[in-house]
Scaffold this motif. Structure first.
Motif, PDB file in Angstrom:
ATOM      1  N   ILE A  58      -8.811  13.812   5.953  1.00 47.38           N
ATOM      2  CA  ILE A  58      -8.771  13.521   4.523  1.00 47.38           C
ATOM      3  C   ILE A  58      -9.136  12.053   4.339  1.00 47.38           C
ATOM      4  CG2 ILE A  58      -7.392  13.502   2.417  1.00 47.38           C
ATOM      5  CD1 ILE A  58      -5.450  15.471   3.811  1.00 47.38           C
ATOM      6  N   SER A  59     -10.177  11.797   3.546  1.00 48.42           N
ATOM      7  CA  SER A  59     -10.633  10.425   3.371  1.00 48.42           C
ATOM      8  C   SER A  59     -11.116  10.175   1.949  1.00 48.42           C
ATOM      9  CB  SER A  59     -11.785  10.138   4.347  1.00 48.42           C
ATOM     10  OG  SER A  59     -12.288   8.835   4.155  1.00 48.42           O
ATOM     11  N   GLY A  60     -10.945   8.955   1.511  1.00 47.48           N
ATOM     12  CA  GLY A  60     -11.495   8.555   0.227  1.00 47.48           C
ATOM     13  C   GLY A  60     -12.991   8.299   0.306  1.00 47.48           C
ATOM     14  N   GLY A  61     -13.486   8.024   1.516  1.00 45.60           N
ATOM     15  CA  GLY A  61     -14.905   7.753   1.705  1.00 45.60           C
ATOM     16  C   GLY A  61     -15.731   9.025   1.717  1.00 45.60           C
ATOM     17  N   LYS A  62     -17.040   8.848   1.512  1.00 41.30           N
ATOM     18  CA  LYS A  62     -17.971   9.975   1.533  1.00 41.30           C
ATOM     19  C   LYS A  62     -19.172   9.578   2.385  1.00 41.30           C
ATOM     20  CE  LYS A  62     -17.648  10.116  -3.154  1.00 41.30           C
ATOM     21  NZ  LYS A  62     -18.108  10.376  -4.481  1.00 41.30           N
ATOM     22  N   SER A  63     -19.518  10.401   3.354  1.00 43.58           N
ATOM     23  CA  SER A  63     -20.675  10.097   4.185  1.00 43.58           C
ATOM     24  C   SER A  63     -21.141  11.356   4.887  1.00 43.58           C
ATOM     25  CB  SER A  63     -20.307   9.026   5.215  1.00 43.58           C
ATOM     26  OG  SER A  63     -21.321   8.875   6.162  1.00 43.58           O
ATOM     27  N   ALA A  64     -22.425  11.659   4.740  1.00 39.96           N
ATOM     28  CA  ALA A  64     -22.987  12.838   5.403  1.00 39.96           C
ATOM     29  C   ALA A  64     -22.927  12.689   6.918  1.00 39.96           C
ATOM     30  CB  ALA A  64     -24.429  13.055   4.951  1.00 39.96           C
TER      31      ALA A  64
END
Length: 178
Positions: A58-64
């Motif tokens: 679970i993370s606040g970041g977004k990265s493909a």
């Protein structure tokens, strides 16, 4: 008390930045965000998945690229761009029919505190913020991105006698292109 709780763990919930990585984000001229993962954390996560443990990120970041790395390790419960981690955490428990006592949560910063307080075994890396250290049952001697995830997963698998493989595969160390 800490070692006794390891016997009940069936799932690991992890943050990314500051736990699976050292918290540094390199931004390229094109805007791509790059993170560095530790291969020993990857090995431990693969071992856990192969032994039937659930891993949720679970993370606040977004990265493909992060999604690709985690999928390559066999992790399917991945939630990126999350504002309220406690809601996702509670939904994960409900979907997977887990009790809080069966879950270890590793976080490093303020947004991790609500789910850490709700899980059976809150843990953190050595460089977590003081507020997170205060709610943790265990503080790994390893910093985020330097093997802290391996540290806690290995402890659980060893206590439950699922760590050692007398014939390890070279595939266990495969790094995906993430």
């Amino acid at each position: 008390m800490f070692l006794q709780k390891l016997k009940d763990i069936k799932a690991f919930v992890l943050d990314i930045d500051g736990v699976l990585t050292d918290g540094t984000v390199h931004v390229t001229e094109t805007g791509e965000q790059l993170r560095r993962f530790h291969v020993r954390d990857g090995y431990a996560m693969q071992r856990a998945v192969r032994n039937g443990y659930l891993i949720c990120v679970i993370s606040g970041g977004k990265s493909a690229s992060v999604l690709g790395r985690l999928n390559g390790l066999g992790i399917t419960d991945i939630y990126l761009g999350v504002d309220k981690k406690i809601d996702v955490y509670q939904n994960f428990l409900k979907q997977r029919r887990l009790s809080p006592e069966e879950v270890m949560y590793m976080g490093d910063d303020i947004p991790d505190i609500p789910p850490m307080k709700a899980c059976g075994l809150p843990v953190c890396p050595s460089d977590a913020v003081e507020e997170v250290k205060a709610v943790s049952a265990y503080i790994s001697p390893k910093a985020g991105g330097t093997g802290c995830v391996r540290d806690v997963i290995e402890k659980v698998l060893k206590i439950q006698k699922k760590w050692f493989d007398s014939e390890p595969s070279a595939q266990d160390d495969t790094i995906t292109s993430a």
